[in-house]
Write a protein that holds these residues in place. Structure first.
Motif: not given
Length: 211
Positions: A119, A147, A150-151
């Motif tokens: 991430t 990831w 999420a980022a």
């Protein structure tokens, strides 16, 4: 000679500010960079130079590509951005090539090479992308990578899971990257990550110029 003229035109905007006392004519330097990025090996590119009466080592052409620092152009405003990563082998180490592509044009928007994928590094990639292009209102097309989602979520970007469809654009450009890296056995031997990243960014520049 139409094809030669086309290659010369495509390479004409390669800037050579790094040149100081290089004796090779600049047009031949530009053409050499373009031919190597187009698919010729360093050895074959050197042979082309020899036809013009210029004797240069393979390492010299390699250095020209590195020092030109070619990058995809900034300032795009895509409606959608396809983001993905793929493995690049550096001798015995695996690195991850992150790429953002405009599916409307199949152009690279940004390219980076990282030692792993998570991430935090994905966030760095997205921040650099947003500095180069206007992506605030773009819809990001992603796979199932947690990831990446999420980022994107942390930065407030709109994203959509898409397995095929417009995300096929990034798969197409990765296919070209793989084709070129397979010329090295998909392994950049004895090359440091910074050198490989510069070469891959140069390849992205060339791809954008060609399509």
């Amino acid at each position: 000679m139409p094809e030669f003229n086309r290659l010369t035109l495509l390479s004409s905007d390669i800037q050579l500010e790094f040149v100081e006392r290089e004796q090779t004519p600049r047009e031949l330097m530009r053409l050499s960079i373009h031919l190597h990025l187009a698919g010729l090996s360093l050895s074959d590119t050197v042979q082309i130079l020899e036809r013009f009466g210029v004797d240069r080592a393979r390492s010299t052409v390699h250095n020209w590509v590195q020092k030109a620092e070619l990058q995809p152009e900034d300032g795009k405003s895509p409606d959608h951005v396809a983001v993905d990563e793929t493995v690049i082998q550096l001798t015995d180490d695996r690195y991850w090539l992150f790429a953002a592509v405009d599916p409307a044009t199949n152009e690279f928007l940004h390219v980076r090479l990282f030692p792993t994928r998570n991430t935090g590094l994905t966030g760095i990639f997205l921040d650099e992308l947003s500095e180069k292009h206007d992506v605030d209102d773009a819809v990001f097309l992603v796979d199932s990578a947690d990831w990446l989602k999420a980022a994107l979520h942390r930065r407030g970007y709109e994203f959509r899971y898409e397995r095929h469809g417009q995300r096929n654009s990034v798969e197409r450009v990765f296919k070209e990257v793989k084709r070129r890296t397979y010329q090295f056995g998909n392994c950049f031997r004895n090359a440091d990550p910074e050198t490989v990243e510069t070469w891959l960014q140069s390849l992205a520049y060339y791809w954008n110029r060609l399509i």
